[in-house]
Scaffold this active site. Structure first.
Site, PDB file in Angstrom:
ATOM      1  N   GLU A   1       0.814  -1.219   0.000  1.00  0.00           N
ATOM      2  CA  GLU A   1       0.000   0.000   0.000  1.00  0.00           C
ATOM      3  C   GLU A   1       0.845   1.265   0.000  1.00  0.00           C
ATOM      4  O   GLU A   1       0.401   2.318  -0.425  1.00  0.00           O
ATOM      5  CB  GLU A   1      -0.947   0.013   1.207  1.00  0.00           C
ATOM      6  CG  GLU A   1      -1.980   1.126   1.149  1.00  0.00           C
ATOM      7  CD  GLU A   1      -3.217   0.840   1.967  1.00  0.00           C
ATOM      8  OE1 GLU A   1      -3.779   1.799   2.493  1.00  0.00           O
ATOM      9  OE2 GLU A   1      -3.628  -0.327   2.062  1.00  0.00           O
TER      10      GLU A   1
ATOM     11  N   ASP B   1      -2.983  -2.978   3.219  1.00  0.00           N
ATOM     12  CA  ASP B   1      -3.362  -2.984   4.635  1.00  0.00           C
ATOM     13  C   ASP B   1      -4.558  -3.901   4.851  1.00  0.00           C
ATOM     14  O   ASP B   1      -5.475  -3.962   4.022  1.00  0.00           O
ATOM     15  CB  ASP B   1      -3.712  -1.569   5.103  1.00  0.00           C
ATOM     16  CG  ASP B   1      -2.474  -0.685   5.199  1.00  0.00           C
ATOM     17  OD1 ASP B   1      -1.359  -1.218   5.078  1.00  0.00           O
ATOM     18  OD2 ASP B   1      -2.627   0.532   5.406  1.00  0.00           O
TER      19      ASP B   1
ATOM     20  N   ASP C   1      -7.498  -4.177   6.200  1.00  0.00           N
ATOM     21  CA  ASP C   1      -8.798  -3.682   6.638  1.00  0.00           C
ATOM     22  C   ASP C   1      -9.670  -3.571   5.391  1.00  0.00           C
ATOM     23  O   ASP C   1      -9.256  -3.940   4.292  1.00  0.00           O
ATOM     24  CB  ASP C   1      -8.674  -2.332   7.369  1.00  0.00           C
ATOM     25  CG  ASP C   1      -7.949  -1.271   6.543  1.00  0.00           C
ATOM     26  OD1 ASP C   1      -7.778  -1.473   5.320  1.00  0.00           O
ATOM     27  OD2 ASP C   1      -7.552  -0.238   7.102  1.00  0.00           O
TER      28      ASP C   1
ATOM     29  N   TYR D   1      -0.109  -2.917  13.292  1.00  0.00           N
ATOM     30  CA  TYR D   1      -1.089  -2.170  12.500  1.00  0.00           C
ATOM     31  C   TYR D   1      -2.001  -1.345  13.410  1.00  0.00           C
ATOM     32  O   TYR D   1      -2.604  -1.888  14.341  1.00  0.00           O
ATOM     33  CB  TYR D   1      -1.913  -3.144  11.660  1.00  0.00           C
ATOM     34  CG  TYR D   1      -2.771  -2.460  10.622  1.00  0.00           C
ATOM     35  CD1 TYR D   1      -2.188  -1.688   9.623  1.00  0.00           C
ATOM     36  CD2 TYR D   1      -4.158  -2.582  10.645  1.00  0.00           C
ATOM     37  CE1 TYR D   1      -2.960  -1.060   8.673  1.00  0.00           C
ATOM     38  CE2 TYR D   1      -4.943  -1.963   9.693  1.00  0.00           C
ATOM     39  CZ  TYR D   1      -4.336  -1.198   8.703  1.00  0.00           C
ATOM     40  OH  TYR D   1      -5.105  -0.568   7.758  1.00  0.00           O
TER      41      TYR D   1
END
Length: 828
Positions: free
Chosen positions: A10, A114, A116, A328
């Site tokens: 990312e 990431d 999520d 994270y």
């Protein structure tokens, strides 16, 4: 043939960390839109060629097609049914082209975005750019990781999974809902109210399905404060002297709201004068150590204890994560997984001088198993991953990192234990008490001292003992309203009511601050402005659902169902959009109810500002209104003319525009290198010439700011052939930095200069000149305008005392450097 594996992270820093770990530092790197790292290694048991690169956040953003971008031509109601398009978030970075090129010839794609929902959505953006979704025989893998440490990266590589399409669709649903609802209400509100009130200090009056309920919490507290009516109360406090201690006793009645009754009790107690010990109780109590640290709790502590706003706190946390210092930072979980390596994490911290002794104590004596918290199924709690010092991180990042470390160590420490002693007294039928506390086990408070139990020592008492009262005080006070919400309290309310996610909460709070709906004051308390209060009260008058958390909470619940694969993405979007479309139609019909509140709070344009320049239509003076958005208002014609923002404006020698007779203005941008340029208010708002592609001050996001408000044609873009202020007359030569034109700054004396009408390029001219002007003559070779420099007689650098010099701007005169430029050349 060895498989070829493309890996996409990312952020460039994460790509570098992944490549460094997997290659053992043996890799070659080259520049692209983002860096590309190449090396050989093993993949699924085979020798493979690796290529690791990254995106820079979302590759695409959603917007309306060009046909819906014009505020004037598009009815905001039509936006609810309008199509949406995805375009590159950062076209200049060419990320899509970069990914497509790097993917050529590669058969495996590993996604390191990431972990999520947003990261999952970016996964599918990357898949689209690389074309892996459309070609047979190509495999896509998803790496799931919580930190960029070697251990986590290798673990993720050994446990690759498939990307989650449902989570990506949940983000698509939220983006479409927020775009259509937010832009529709924002365009209508902004168009309706801007131009009606002079001291309405906002260019854009925005609405957001999350932003507005967030503001609603702040205004609700504000209304509680201003409607609160204080009441006087009185308390009785007897004092005793016992075994060297003076003790202030607390009344069981706490307080009374009648002074006469309070005085009556005081006299009765004073007359008796003897307290009797009627009960002594001792209780062993404990204060629990914290559970694991999640995002919301980190944001709350950052605001209340460290003084960081949520936006800054998340920026610092993300930087610590990408540098490998913490795990994270976006997680809802407070429970550690059973397999978590606590001892390994402690060892990573035991060389840090800040808490070396404490860590070594935990390792030697045995740490306590953390409390069972909430397992949201996303990431482990935020945890330190390696040791750092303040010199390595900088002041702000260190404070946040220090708290993460202390919190983690606290979770592995014993509970605080203390003895609580309560002594109860009676006199004249009234009951009083005092409480003492003694800490027996400090526990986690040793590393988190701000959570320590306060100690209070008491002397020894025996039941039935009688003690004389030394004095009695009557304390007077007033009931007080609650204080304004702190950021920490607002975050708690948002979490409780399902407004936003751990990732978006900081954005919503930052938005209401930047929109001038609230101001952050001492103690990071959020105080609504007049605009913020008027908006919420207006929604409450028309449709309270628009500012209550219930609807957004319902939307978030539906989006969560989409993420879990339990609801259809398109049906959820269709249902929510249909509901808001009906609410919007009703809101438009009832807007006068909100306008009545604005009318009571803000001044009409006709009463605002100061007279500045003449209107070219009626030749009456127009008022200059300095509050955002800065504008001129002609009361006779009832017309508004927007001007450039964030600078100073003044009349330009009472000169007029030859096209429309409006008096010209000079606008000066702030800073030592800020441009100064003339403009005609009418031309600036209604450019008279076709083909003016670039409007000065035009915003990048056309869909959110109405074209014409702070975007127009100043004189330095005007192609008028004879006007002395136009680009044709004042332009000197081509800009060496872009395709613009270097124009003479007409009011820059004595530090004369040229500036580019397209970019920030500046060229400085001789300071000793009395006057510099353009001529009608041009260089036969490059077509640059010949400039005329007029020096003062006493300070002229020219030979024989000459004062007038005409020359090509690139050349110098015999006696001095006529042109002192920050560029080596002025012509293309």
């Amino acid at each position: 043939m060895a498989p070829k594996v493309l890996m996409v992270a990312e952020k460039p820093s994460i790509a570098l960390s992944i490549a460094s770990v997997l290659s053992g530092g043996q890799m070659s790197s080259r520049r692209g839109s983002t860096e590309v790292h190449e090396f050989d290694g093993n993949f699924l048991g085979f020798s493979a060629q690796y290529k690791v690169t990254s995106v820079i956040g979302h590759v695409f953003s959603v917007d309306f097609p060009a046909a819906y971008q014009n505020w004037t031509d598009t009815d905001p109601l039509d936006l609810f049914d309008a199509p949406i398009v995805k375009s590159e978030s950062n076209p200049k970075a060419h990320i899509c082209r970069h990914l497509s090129q790097e993917a050529r010839g590669f058969g495996h794609l590993v996604l390191w975005l990431d972990c999520d929902r947003e990261g999952e959505n970016i996964c599918f953006e990357v898949i689209e750019c690389t074309g892996f979704h459309a070609k047979d025989g190509k495999r896509v893998y998803r790496a799931r990781f919580s930190s960029v440490t070697e251990k986590d990266i290798l673990k993720a590589m050994n446990n690759l999974v498939e990307p989650n399409k449902n989570e990506a669709l949940a983000v698509d649903a939220r983006q479409e809902i927020d775009l259509k609802v937010g832009v529709s209400f924002t365009r209508f509100q902004t168009s309706y109210f801007n131009g009606k009130y002079g001291n309405l200090d906002s260019r854009v009056i925005s609405y957001g399905p999350c932003q507005t309920p967030t503001l609603g919490f702040c205004v609700q507290r504000h209304l509680q404060i201003i409607t609160f009516k204080p009441e006087k109360f009185w308390k009785l406090h007897p004092y005793i002297l016992h075994k060297g201690y003076e003790l202030k006793l607390e009344w069981n009645r706490n307080r009374l709201f009648d002074l006469d009754v309070t005085e009556m009790f005081r006299n009765i107690i004073k007359e008796d004068g003897i307290l009797k010990v009627i009960a002594i109780s001792e209780k062993q109590e404990s204060k629990s150590r914290p559970a694991g640290l999640n995002t919301v709790n980190l944001l709350k502590v950052a605001s209340s204890a460290l003084g960081f706003g949520p936006q800054l706190a998340m920026q610092l946390a993300e930087r610590l994560y990408t540098q490998g210092f913490i795990s994270y930072p976006r997680t809802e979980s407070t429970a550690y997984p059973p397999s978590f390596d606590f001892r390994g994490t402690l060892r990573a911290l035991d060389n840090n001088p800040e808490w070396r002794e404490y860590v070594q104590g935990l390792l030697a004596d045995g740490y306590v198993k953390p409390r069972s918290g909430n397992d949201a199924g996303d990431h482990p709690p935020i945890t330190p991953m390696r040791s750092a010092t303040q010199d390595m991180l900088g002041h702000d990042a260190w404070k946040l990192y220090q708290y993460v470390c202390q919190h983690f160590l606290g979770t592995l420490s014993p509970d605080t234990k203390y003895t609580r002693v309560k002594i109860e007294f009676a006199v004249a039928g009234e009951l009083f008490q005092c409480i003492g506390q003694h800490v027996t086990v400090k526990g986690f408070a040793s590393i988190m001292p701000w959570l320590a139990v306060s100690e209070k020592s008491l002397p020894q008492f025996t039941q039935g003992e009688k003690i004389e009262i030394s004095r009695i005080e009557v304390d007077e006070g007033n009931t007080a309203p609650p204080d304004y919400l702190t950021e920490s309290e607002l975050i708690s309310l948002m979490e409780k009511n399902g407004i936003g996610t751990d990732a978006s909460i900081p954005v919503h709070i930052n938005n209401i601050c930047e929109r001038n709906y609230v101001q952050v004051q001492a103690g990071r308390r959020l105080v609504p402005t007049a605009l913020g209060v008027s908006l919420i009260r207006g929604y409450q008058c028309i449709d309270p659902d628009l500012c209550l958390p219930d609807i957004r909470s319902f939307i978030e619940h539906q989006i969560t169902l989409v993420a879990k694969g339990q609801a259809d993405h398109s049906l959820v979007v269709e249902h929510v959009i249909k509901q808001f479309k009906m609410k919007f139609s009703y809101f438009v019909k009832q807007i006068e109810n909100m306008d009545a509140l604005f009318e009571a709070e803000f001044s009409p344009l006709s009463d605002s500002g100061r007279f500045l320049s003449k209107c070219g239509k009626c030749l009456r003076y127009m008022r200059y209104i300095s509050t955002q958005p800065s504008r001129l208002y002609c009361g006779t014609c009832e017309e508004i003319y927007y001007i450039p923002q964030k600078g100073t404006i003044k009349l330009y020698k009472e000169l007029t525009c030859p096209l429309d007779n409006f008096e010209l203005l000079i606008f000066s941008m702030p800073g030592p290198e800020g441009k100064s340029f003339p403009l005609c208010p009418y031309c600036y708002n209604c450019p008279p010439f076709e083909g003016i592609d670039t409007l000065f001050g035009a915003t990048k996001t056309v869909s959110t700011v109405k074209s014409g408000k702070g975007a127009g044609m100043p004189c330095f873009l005007c192609p008028h052939p004879t006007c002395q202020h136009s680009m044709i007359s004042q332009g000197v030569c081509a800009c060496p930095e872009c395709n613009g034109t270097l124009v003479l700054d007409p009011v820059s004396a004595p530090k004369w200069r040229l500036y580019c009408n397209m970019c920030n390029c500046l060229v400085f001219l001789p300071e000793g000149a009395h006057r510099i002007s353009t001529t009608r003559d041009h260089c036969p070779e490059c077509d640059s305008t010949i400039i005329e420099v007029d020096f003062n007689k006493k300070t002229t650098p020219l030979k024989d005392g000459a004062t007038l010099h005409m020359k090509h701007p690139l050349l110098t005169n015999p006696s001095s450097n006529l042109l002192e430029s920050s560029k080596s050349c002025l012509s293309m």
